[in-house]
Design a protein around this motif. Structure first.
Motif, PDB file in Angstrom:
ATOM      1  N   LEU A 191      53.401   9.959  25.984  1.00 33.35           N
ATOM      2  CA  LEU A 191      55.145  10.273  25.360  1.00 33.35           C
ATOM      3  C   LEU A 191      55.696   9.974  24.541  1.00 33.35           C
ATOM      4  O   LEU A 191      55.946  10.312  23.136  1.00 33.35           O
ATOM      5  CB  LEU A 191      55.591  10.569  26.171  1.00 33.35           C
ATOM      6  N   MET A 192      56.250   8.917  24.488  1.00 36.03           N
ATOM      7  CA  MET A 192      56.854   7.941  23.420  1.00 36.03           C
ATOM      8  C   MET A 192      56.601   7.919  22.510  1.00 36.03           C
ATOM      9  O   MET A 192      56.941   8.316  21.377  1.00 36.03           O
ATOM     10  CB  MET A 192      57.851   6.842  24.314  1.00 36.03           C
ATOM     11  N   LEU A 193      54.993   6.972  22.494  1.00 39.16           N
ATOM     12  CA  LEU A 193      54.646   6.896  21.027  1.00 39.16           C
ATOM     13  C   LEU A 193      53.506   8.323  20.169  1.00 39.16           C
ATOM     14  O   LEU A 193      54.245   8.330  19.216  1.00 39.16           O
ATOM     15  CB  LEU A 193      53.209   6.270  20.749  1.00 39.16           C
ATOM     16  N   PHE A 194      53.594   9.424  20.933  1.00 41.29           N
ATOM     17  CA  PHE A 194      53.239  10.359  20.269  1.00 41.29           C
ATOM     18  C   PHE A 194      54.646  11.133  19.418  1.00 41.29           C
ATOM     19  O   PHE A 194      54.545  11.932  18.104  1.00 41.29           O
ATOM     20  CB  PHE A 194      52.415  11.128  21.012  1.00 41.29           C
ATOM     21  N   ARG A 195      55.775  11.195  20.784  1.00 43.37           N
ATOM     22  CA  ARG A 195      56.608  12.303  20.051  1.00 43.37           C
ATOM     23  C   ARG A 195      57.667  11.577  19.463  1.00 43.37           C
ATOM     24  O   ARG A 195      58.547  12.433  18.171  1.00 43.37           O
ATOM     25  CB  ARG A 195      57.252  12.417  21.679  1.00 43.37           C
ATOM     26  N   LEU A 196      57.694  10.245  18.303  1.00 37.76           N
ATOM     27  CA  LEU A 196      58.436   9.348  18.458  1.00 37.76           C
ATOM     28  C   LEU A 196      57.874   8.993  16.875  1.00 37.76           C
ATOM     29  O   LEU A 196      58.385   8.357  16.357  1.00 37.76           O
ATOM     30  CB  LEU A 196      59.784   8.300  19.087  1.00 37.76           C
ATOM     31  N   GLY A 197      56.314   8.381  17.018  1.00 31.58           N
ATOM     32  CA  GLY A 197      56.183   7.754  16.188  1.00 31.58           C
ATOM     33  C   GLY A 197      55.898   8.702  15.594  1.00 31.58           C
ATOM     34  O   GLY A 197      55.544  10.232  14.823  1.00 31.58           O
ATOM     35  N   ARG A 198      55.696   7.994  14.466  1.00 35.70           N
ATOM     36  CA  ARG A 198      56.329   9.028  12.069  1.00 35.70           C
ATOM     37  C   ARG A 198      54.258   8.603  11.978  1.00 35.70           C
ATOM     38  O   ARG A 198      54.291   9.600  10.970  1.00 35.70           O
ATOM     39  CB  ARG A 198      56.585   8.171  11.885  1.00 35.70           C
ATOM     40  N   HIS A 199      54.002   8.021  12.165  1.00 38.93           N
ATOM     41  CA  HIS A 199      52.444   7.735  11.940  1.00 38.93           C
ATOM     42  C   HIS A 199      51.188   7.969  12.593  1.00 38.93           C
ATOM     43  O   HIS A 199      51.684   8.317  13.496  1.00 38.93           O
ATOM     44  CB  HIS A 199      51.703   5.997  10.877  1.00 38.93           C
ATOM     45  N   TRP A 200      49.933   8.665  11.654  1.00 36.23           N
ATOM     46  CA  TRP A 200      49.228   9.033  12.861  1.00 36.23           C
ATOM     47  C   TRP A 200      48.427   8.262  13.270  1.00 36.23           C
ATOM     48  O   TRP A 200      48.080   8.524  14.643  1.00 36.23           O
ATOM     49  CB  TRP A 200      48.065   9.961  11.628  1.00 36.23           C
ATOM     50  N   ALA A 201      48.121   7.348  12.804  1.00 33.28           N
ATOM     51  CA  ALA A 201      47.602   6.521  14.532  1.00 33.28           C
ATOM     52  C   ALA A 201      48.667   5.921  15.527  1.00 33.28           C
ATOM     53  O   ALA A 201      48.093   5.926  16.277  1.00 33.28           O
ATOM     54  CB  ALA A 201      47.296   4.535  13.535  1.00 33.28           C
ATOM     55  N   VAL A 202      49.581   5.814  15.174  1.00 36.02           N
ATOM     56  CA  VAL A 202      51.114   5.485  16.462  1.00 36.02           C
ATOM     57  C   VAL A 202      50.903   7.031  17.443  1.00 36.02           C
ATOM     58  O   VAL A 202      50.369   7.023  18.565  1.00 36.02           O
ATOM     59  CB  VAL A 202      51.780   5.588  15.856  1.00 36.02           C
ATOM     60  N   ARG A 203      50.490   7.990  16.378  1.00 36.95           N
ATOM     61  CA  ARG A 203      50.129   8.890  17.937  1.00 36.95           C
ATOM     62  C   ARG A 203      49.382   9.122  18.187  1.00 36.95           C
ATOM     63  O   ARG A 203      49.558   9.983  19.201  1.00 36.95           O
ATOM     64  CB  ARG A 203      50.737  10.189  16.428  1.00 36.95           C
ATOM     65  N   ALA A 204      48.622   9.060  17.669  1.00 38.70           N
ATOM     66  CA  ALA A 204      46.857   9.114  17.807  1.00 38.70           C
ATOM     67  C   ALA A 204      46.886   7.625  19.160  1.00 38.70           C
ATOM     68  O   ALA A 204      46.308   8.756  20.242  1.00 38.70           O
ATOM     69  CB  ALA A 204      45.650   8.190  16.773  1.00 38.70           C
ATOM     70  N   LEU A 205      47.544   6.954  19.068  1.00 41.06           N
ATOM     71  CA  LEU A 205      47.544   6.536  20.241  1.00 41.06           C
ATOM     72  C   LEU A 205      47.656   6.057  21.410  1.00 41.06           C
ATOM     73  O   LEU A 205      47.864   6.534  23.023  1.00 41.06           O
ATOM     74  CB  LEU A 205      48.267   4.779  19.429  1.00 41.06           C
ATOM     75  N   GLY A 206      49.565   6.862  20.755  1.00 40.11           N
ATOM     76  CA  GLY A 206      49.952   8.111  22.534  1.00 40.11           C
ATOM     77  C   GLY A 206      49.329   8.688  22.840  1.00 40.11           C
ATOM     78  O   GLY A 206      49.521   8.881  24.239  1.00 40.11           O
ATOM     79  N   ALA A 207      48.143   9.823  22.598  1.00 43.22           N
ATOM     80  CA  ALA A 207      47.451  10.260  22.994  1.00 43.22           C
ATOM     81  C   ALA A 207      46.338   9.930  23.557  1.00 43.22           C
ATOM     82  O   ALA A 207      46.158  10.640  24.907  1.00 43.22           O
ATOM     83  CB  ALA A 207      47.067  11.587  21.672  1.00 43.22           C
ATOM     84  N   THR A 208      46.080   9.344  23.019  1.00 37.53           N
ATOM     85  CA  THR A 208      44.770   8.300  24.229  1.00 37.53           C
ATOM     86  C   THR A 208      44.624   7.675  24.846  1.00 37.53           C
ATOM     87  O   THR A 208      44.395   7.483  25.915  1.00 37.53           O
ATOM     88  CB  THR A 208      43.644   7.618  22.379  1.00 37.53           C
TER      89      THR A 208
END
Length: 312
Positions: A191-208
């Motif tokens: 949730l931290m990575l998906f909500r606060l990440g700005r790069h798509w790769a960080v958000r994808a890592l957060g979801a995965t």
């Protein structure tokens, strides 16, 4: 020079946090978590009985995928070995890495996120204490689970005692399956990575990451599906209690004084000399205020904001 509210808030939050107080706080909470988890091992017979009951309830609801995933990982080393490495390491590496990332890059969110993680971890101790539970791999009586950690132990540093290094199995509690904080912590990280990440790769890592963790704990037979569900529930309860807990902390005399100083003149926090708080004689040295912005993003820097203000 005018500095906008987001920059002031980031500076104020960073100015009120100290790494030399944060590290001991986190260390104390983790030590309590590890120590209590180790001490409340419970009686093995009860733990096995609780595990069998959980599996029975899942079978009644037709929500028992553990055996299928476990057989898949046990019979295919290219799945089982990476899963064992993930179970034995990511839980202890990714979570502190996300904490450091929040501290450095998202200071306005760090305090709330850290408090949420700590409260949820302490709630998890209640489950370990009141309901000692044997994981599927330790069930006796022909339930058909295979201990992949033991099966593939020659590939890694762990032995037959869960993820503990060889010879250190006595330093872990193998009967603390309920709730799964592997799942709970991974959900927090995601949730931290998906909500606060700005790069798509960080958000994808957060979801995965949380999804992969659920598959890992099931496939390695270290947790039941219900353990994972309760781990999510524990994180939800921790989130609900976070704001009340922070309000209580903010009502303490020292914290109230710092909040009043920031509310009275938030710009002074951002303008304070490097390494000092706005009231250095009272509060002592502090960390350097840093605006919460993406790497390479100059749109929110004080210089850019001043130029923009002058253009108007």
């Amino acid at each position: 020079m005018t500095i906008h509210a987001p920059a002031l808030r980031a500076a104020a939050y960073r100015g009120r946090l100290r790494w030399w107080s944060e590290l001991p706080l986190i260390a104390v909470v983790y030590t309590v978590y590890s120590g209590v988890r180790l001490l409340v091992r419970g009686e093995v017979g009860n733990a096995v009985g609780h595990g069998a009951d959980i599996l029975h309830d899942e079978q009644l609801l037709h929500l028992d995928p553990e055996r299928w995933f476990n057989q898949l990982f046990a019979h295919h080393a290219f799945l089982g070995v990476p899963a064992d490495f993930a179970y034995a390491s990511l839980h202890y590496l990714v979570t502190p890495a996300v904490l450091v990332w929040l501290w450095l890059r998202r200071p306005t969110h760090y305090r709330t996120a850290r408090t949420w993680l700590m409260i949820s971890t302490l709630i998890g101790l209640v489950g370990f204490t009141t309901l000692p539970t044997a994981p599927p791999r330790l069930l006796t009586g022909g339930y058909g689970f295979i201990d992949t950690m033991a099966q593939y132990s020659s590939y890694g540093w762990w032995g037959a005692d869960a993820s503990a290094p060889r010879g250190l199995g006595h330093l872990t509690n193998q009967y603390a399956a309920m709730p799964s904080l592997h799942v709970g912590w991974s959900l927090w990280c995601g949730l931290m990575l998906f909500r606060l990440g700005r790069h798509w790769a960080v958000r994808a890592l957060g979801a995965t990451y949380p999804v992969v963790t659920v598959l890992v704990v099931l496939g390695t037979a270290n947790h039941y599906l219900m353990d994972a569900a309760v781990g999510v529930l524990v994180m939800g309860l921790g989130l609900v209690l976070t704001r009340p807990a922070l309000r209580v902390v903010d009502m303490m005399p020292g914290r109230r004084q710092a909040n009043r100083q920031t509310a009275a003149d938030p710009a002074s926090t951002a303008a304070a000399p490097r390494g000092q708080s706005p009231a250095a004689t009272d509060a002592g040295p502090t960390t350097v205020p840093v605006v919460d912005e993406a790497p390479g993003d100059t749109s929110a820097t004080p210089t850019a904001l001043a130029h923009r203000q002058g253009a108007r």
